[in-house]
Design a protein around this motif. Structure first.
Motif, PDB file in Angstrom:
ATOM      1  N   ASP A   1      14.450  15.308  -9.256  1.00 16.09           N
ATOM      2  CA  ASP A   1      13.126  14.861  -8.808  1.00 16.09           C
ATOM      3  C   ASP A   1      13.014  13.340  -8.954  1.00 16.09           C
ATOM      4  O   ASP A   1      13.825  12.713  -9.625  1.00 16.09           O
ATOM      5  CB  ASP A   1      12.048  15.564  -9.652  1.00 16.09           C
ATOM      6  CG  ASP A   1      10.717  15.663  -8.917  1.00 16.09           C
ATOM      7  OD1 ASP A   1      10.568  15.031  -7.849  1.00 16.09           O
ATOM      8  OD2 ASP A   1       9.829  16.363  -9.424  1.00 16.09           O
TER       9      ASP A   1
ATOM     10  N   GLY B   1       5.760   8.543  -3.949  1.00 12.86           N
ATOM     11  CA  GLY B   1       5.838   9.016  -2.568  1.00 12.86           C
ATOM     12  C   GLY B   1       6.927   8.307  -1.780  1.00 12.86           C
ATOM     13  O   GLY B   1       7.577   8.899  -0.913  1.00 12.86           O
TER      14      GLY B   1
ATOM     15  N   VAL C   1       0.876  -1.176   0.000  1.00 12.85           N
ATOM     16  CA  VAL C   1       0.000   0.000   0.000  1.00 12.85           C
ATOM     17  C   VAL C   1       0.915   1.229   0.000  1.00 12.85           C
ATOM     18  O   VAL C   1       1.650   1.449   0.956  1.00 12.85           O
ATOM     19  CB  VAL C   1      -0.913   0.025   1.248  1.00 12.85           C
ATOM     20  CG1 VAL C   1      -1.818   1.246   1.213  1.00 12.85           C
ATOM     21  CG2 VAL C   1      -1.725  -1.254   1.330  1.00 12.85           C
TER      22      VAL C   1
ATOM     23  N   LEU D   1      10.393   9.630  -2.960  1.00 10.36           N
ATOM     24  CA  LEU D   1      10.689  10.990  -2.485  1.00 10.36           C
ATOM     25  C   LEU D   1      11.267  11.001  -1.073  1.00 10.36           C
ATOM     26  O   LEU D   1      12.024  11.900  -0.734  1.00 10.36           O
ATOM     27  CB  LEU D   1       9.433  11.862  -2.557  1.00 10.36           C
ATOM     28  CG  LEU D   1       9.189  12.515  -3.918  1.00 10.36           C
ATOM     29  CD1 LEU D   1       7.812  13.160  -3.967  1.00 10.36           C
ATOM     30  CD2 LEU D   1      10.264  13.555  -4.230  1.00 10.36           C
ATOM     31  N   VAL D   2      10.928  10.019  -0.265  1.00  4.74           N
ATOM     32  CA  VAL D   2      11.485   9.970   1.094  1.00  4.74           C
ATOM     33  C   VAL D   2      12.994   9.737   1.024  1.00  4.74           C
ATOM     34  O   VAL D   2      13.786  10.490   1.611  1.00  4.74           O
ATOM     35  CB  VAL D   2      10.808   8.872   1.936  1.00  4.74           C
ATOM     36  CG1 VAL D   2      11.489   8.747   3.289  1.00  4.74           C
ATOM     37  CG2 VAL D   2       9.321   9.175   2.113  1.00  4.74           C
TER      38      VAL D   2
ATOM     39  N   LEU E   1       9.701   6.856   5.956  1.00  2.00           N
ATOM     40  CA  LEU E   1      10.113   8.045   6.713  1.00  2.00           C
ATOM     41  C   LEU E   1      10.630   7.658   8.096  1.00  2.00           C
ATOM     42  O   LEU E   1      11.593   8.228   8.586  1.00  2.00           O
ATOM     43  CB  LEU E   1       8.945   9.036   6.840  1.00  2.00           C
ATOM     44  CG  LEU E   1       9.276  10.310   7.634  1.00  2.00           C
ATOM     45  CD1 LEU E   1      10.371  11.123   6.947  1.00  2.00           C
ATOM     46  CD2 LEU E   1       8.036  11.161   7.836  1.00  2.00           C
TER      47      LEU E   1
ATOM     48  N   GLU F   1       0.768   4.477   0.503  1.00  4.59           N
ATOM     49  CA  GLU F   1       0.788   5.432   1.617  1.00  4.59           C
ATOM     50  C   GLU F   1       1.384   4.796   2.877  1.00  4.59           C
ATOM     51  O   GLU F   1       2.145   5.438   3.615  1.00  4.59           O
ATOM     52  CB  GLU F   1      -0.624   5.970   1.880  1.00  4.59           C
ATOM     53  CG  GLU F   1      -0.770   6.916   3.059  1.00  4.59           C
ATOM     54  CD  GLU F   1       0.096   8.176   2.983  1.00  4.59           C
ATOM     55  OE1 GLU F   1       0.480   8.586   1.873  1.00  4.59           O
ATOM     56  OE2 GLU F   1       0.403   8.723   4.048  1.00  4.59           O
ATOM     57  N   VAL F   2       1.054   3.534   3.097  1.00  2.00           N
ATOM     58  CA  VAL F   2       1.610   2.830   4.264  1.00  2.00           C
ATOM     59  C   VAL F   2       3.123   2.669   4.093  1.00  2.00           C
ATOM     60  O   VAL F   2       3.911   2.883   5.033  1.00  2.00           O
ATOM     61  CB  VAL F   2       0.925   1.454   4.429  1.00  2.00           C
ATOM     62  CG1 VAL F   2       1.583   0.653   5.544  1.00  2.00           C
ATOM     63  CG2 VAL F   2      -0.572   1.641   4.729  1.00  2.00           C
TER      64      VAL F   2
ATOM     65  N   VAL G   1      14.283   5.611   7.228  1.00  2.00           N
ATOM     66  CA  VAL G   1      15.369   5.960   6.312  1.00  2.00           C
ATOM     67  C   VAL G   1      16.641   6.413   7.043  1.00  2.00           C
ATOM     68  O   VAL G   1      17.746   5.971   6.682  1.00  2.00           O
ATOM     69  CB  VAL G   1      14.899   6.972   5.228  1.00  2.00           C
ATOM     70  CG1 VAL G   1      14.529   8.320   5.806  1.00  2.00           C
ATOM     71  CG2 VAL G   1      15.949   7.130   4.144  1.00  2.00           C
TER      72      VAL G   1
ATOM     73  N   SER H   1       5.164   4.574   2.330  1.00  2.00           N
ATOM     74  CA  SER H   1       5.849   5.864   2.442  1.00  2.00           C
ATOM     75  C   SER H   1       5.990   6.299   3.899  1.00  2.00           C
ATOM     76  O   SER H   1       7.021   6.837   4.298  1.00  2.00           O
ATOM     77  CB  SER H   1       5.078   6.930   1.660  1.00  2.00           C
ATOM     78  OG  SER H   1       4.994   6.571   0.298  1.00  2.00           O
ATOM     79  N   ARG H   2       4.950   6.053   4.694  1.00  2.00           N
ATOM     80  CA  ARG H   2       5.028   6.409   6.121  1.00  2.00           C
ATOM     81  C   ARG H   2       6.148   5.633   6.811  1.00  2.00           C
ATOM     82  O   ARG H   2       6.887   6.170   7.626  1.00  2.00           O
ATOM     83  CB  ARG H   2       3.679   6.152   6.808  1.00  2.00           C
ATOM     84  CG  ARG H   2       2.620   7.144   6.350  1.00  2.00           C
ATOM     85  CD  ARG H   2       1.319   7.038   7.123  1.00  2.00           C
ATOM     86  NE  ARG H   2       0.373   8.031   6.604  1.00  2.00           N
ATOM     87  CZ  ARG H   2      -0.722   8.441   7.225  1.00  2.00           C
ATOM     88  NH1 ARG H   2      -1.048   7.922   8.389  1.00  2.00           N
ATOM     89  NH2 ARG H   2      -1.512   9.354   6.677  1.00  2.00           N
TER      90      ARG H   2
ATOM     91  N   SER I   1      14.796  12.715  -0.830  1.00  2.00           N
ATOM     92  CA  SER I   1      14.911  13.929  -0.004  1.00  2.00           C
ATOM     93  C   SER I   1      16.013  13.771   1.034  1.00  2.00           C
ATOM     94  O   SER I   1      16.816  14.683   1.252  1.00  2.00           O
ATOM     95  CB  SER I   1      13.593  14.220   0.713  1.00  2.00           C
ATOM     96  OG  SER I   1      12.552  14.381  -0.216  1.00  2.00           O
ATOM     97  N   ALA I   2      16.026  12.622   1.679  1.00  2.00           N
ATOM     98  CA  ALA I   2      17.041  12.374   2.708  1.00  2.00           C
ATOM     99  C   ALA I   2      18.440  12.353   2.083  1.00  2.00           C
ATOM    100  O   ALA I   2      19.381  12.953   2.617  1.00  2.00           O
ATOM    101  CB  ALA I   2      16.753  11.066   3.434  1.00  2.00           C
TER     102      ALA I   2
END
Ligand SMILES: [Zn+2]
Lengths: 198, 321
Positions: free
Chosen positions: B315, B85, B42, B88-89, B51, B44-45, B54, B47-48, B92-93
């Motif tokens: 990106d 998503g 899933v 991107l975690v 975060l 969204e799960v 990482v 990606s959470r 970004s890190a």
């Protein structure tokens, strides 16, 4: 103390460099380039990243992806530079920029995020408790201007910077600097996949 | 040394690899358990969870290699393809870490990363070779001429091979991830008990959706209460059909290219029947077959790094380059 602050929770990304409460520079751009803004702010002040003393980051509520982008950036900066981090609610930063107002952030799916009794909530725009004369700010206030104004709210013009969660306010509001992993996202909503079981 | 970061799907990973391809640390925090109750990843799960994990996986990789941030010269990070998503975690890190330490950054193509899992010590595979990349997210045939990249010869028109395993496992009432569960059960079954169709797609592409439907009908048509008894045969026959499709195509690709060497990468490379069917194929060690960051750092060895701070606007991208 030199603080780098940024907020990537909404469609407008803000960054600021603040020294002992004095704003050295501010920028507004798009999410993926928040580090470009940070770089430009530091360059403008003649600083290199290693000279930063702390990081303040917007923790939402807002776009889940945007919030994570900001917090992942903040946590990695903390690891790289060994600096403390403070998380600041994007709603509270908006409120600091427009004292006395009710910040309203677009939550997509025809809902908005607002803070009520000290807690963030997700509501239908028509359900936002406004009284005649309540000033609403934020991208949710802009998007649902008609609904909110019908309830008596007053909303500054769309282009007003009162709708932008300026990162200088994150730096000014940040109090609780500490370990970056304690800075948690303010999702407010649970993932859809968990809804049935919640 | 190179720090690799990978968050494209449901593994949060960090690794430290030397310029010469020696793996000093390879930390993979799998979310499989987290996604098991949904029967699939899933976004969204995932990606959470990325975060949360990482920075800890980077710390753990440093500890495992007995290294500090001062030892890192380059940061390599997956920027696609994958779940946007999730990507991107990690991106970004990685960008923040590289920017703050004034390091160079290499945005790595995840598929190139899988291929580069073969270039790591102690037994690096040398191009050229025909490569089958089969995982939960991808099924591709690649023409690999040099270390720097690959050319796509064929891909799946619908489900990835690993996805076909997952969906088959669900139909059979097995757990998630499905590949390992079917592989295990298939050993007790008769692979010839059922004839499942291997889709005939022109060229070097794959299709697994018809196979999944055939299994659905086979399960549905069983007499009541028979599934328990027939499950091993169904698993074995279903697995046989997937593996046959993969093996046929990679052999066709090799002969078309005139390639003397065949390699298999990606999570499905762990499948025992695939391994047995391609005994001469070059395979990465199992921990490097599933998503990991050592392969990302490995790929970065063969791609020009972007010097500080030229990568700040890099990106993530959801689809293949
Ligand atoms: Zn993969």
């Amino acid at each position: 103390m030199d603080v780098l602050a940024f907020d990537t929770a909404t469609s407008v990304v803000t960054a600021a460099l603040v020294r002992d409460g004095q704003v050295l520079g501010e920028r507004v751009s798009r999410p993926v380039s928040v580090l470009e803004d940070a770089h430009a702010l530091l360059a403008g002040a003649g600083l290199v990243p290693a000279e930063l003393d702390a990081v303040a980051v917007g923790i939402g509520p807002g776009s889940f992806t945007g919030i994570r982008l900001g917090i992942a950036t903040a946590r990695a900066l903390a690891l790289a530079l060994d600096v403390p981090v403070a998380g600041v609610s994007t709603l509270r930063a908006l409120a600091a920029g427009a004292p006395g107002s009710l910040p309203v952030i677009d939550a997509k799916r025809r809902e908005v995020f607002v803070e009520l009794d000290g807690e963030p909530h997700v509501l239908a725009p028509a359900g936002v408790p406004v009284e005649p004369g309540t000033v609403c700010v934020g991208d949710g206030a802009v998007r649902y201007r008609a609904v909110l104004e019908a309830s008596g709210a007053e909303i500054p013009p769309d282009a007003s910077e009162l709708h932008v969660p300026r990162a200088c306010f994150h730096a000014l509001l940040a109090r609780d600097y500490g370990a970056a992993e304690r800075v948690e996202p303010l999702y407010v909503r649970i993932p859809d996949a968990d809804r049935a079981s919640a | 040394m190179i720090l690799g970061v990978e968050t494209s799907c449901d593994e949060t990973a960090a690794a430290l690899v030397t310029r010469g391809g020696e793996v000093l640390a390879n930390v993979v925090s799998s979310q499989a358990d987290l996604h098991a109750r949904y029967g699939g990843v899933v976004p969204e799960v995932a990606s959470r969870r990325h975060l949360e994990l990482v920075v800890p996986v980077v710390r753990e990789a440093l500890a495992e290699a007995n290294a500090t941030l001062d030892d890192i010269e380059t940061v390599a990070v997956t920027n696609g393809p994958g779940l946007i998503g999730a990507l991107l975690v990690g991106l970004s890190a990685a960008k923040a870490l590289a920017w703050a330490r004034r390091l160079a950054l290499v945005p790595v193509d995840h598929l190139h990363g899988h291929v580069a899992s073969l270039y790591l010590e102690p037994e690096p595979v040398e191009p050229p070779f025909a490569c089958l990349l089969a995982s939960g997210g991808h099924t591709l045939l690649l023409d690999v001429r040099d270390h720097g990249g690959y050319r796509v010869l064929g891909t799946t028109l619908d489900d990835a091979a690993g996805e076909a395993f997952d969906k088959g496992a669900r139909l059979l009432g097995l757990g998630y991830p499905g590949g390992a569960a079917i592989d295990r059960l298939a050993r007790e079954g008769d692979a010839e008990a059922y004839t499942f169709p291997v889709a005939r797609v022109p060229g070097l592409d794959f299709s697994f959706s018809g196979l999944k439907t055939a299994l659905l009908y086979a399960v549905r048509d069983l007499p009541h209460g028979e599934l328990e008894r027939r499950r091993p045969d169904l698993a074995a026959s279903y697995q046989r059909a997937i593996i046959r499709a993969l093996v046929e195509r990679v052999e066709a690709a090799a002969s078309r290219l005139g390639a003397e060497q065949v390699a298999v990468v990606g999570g499905v490379a762990a499948n025992s029947e695939l391994r047995a069917s391609l005994p001469a194929a070059a395979l990465a060690p199992l921990p490097l077959c599933t998503d990991n960051a050592a392969m990302i750092a490995s790929a970065a060895r063969f791609v020009e790094a972007i010097p500080w701070p030229g990568y700040l606007a890099v990106d993530a991208r959801a689809s293949a380059a």
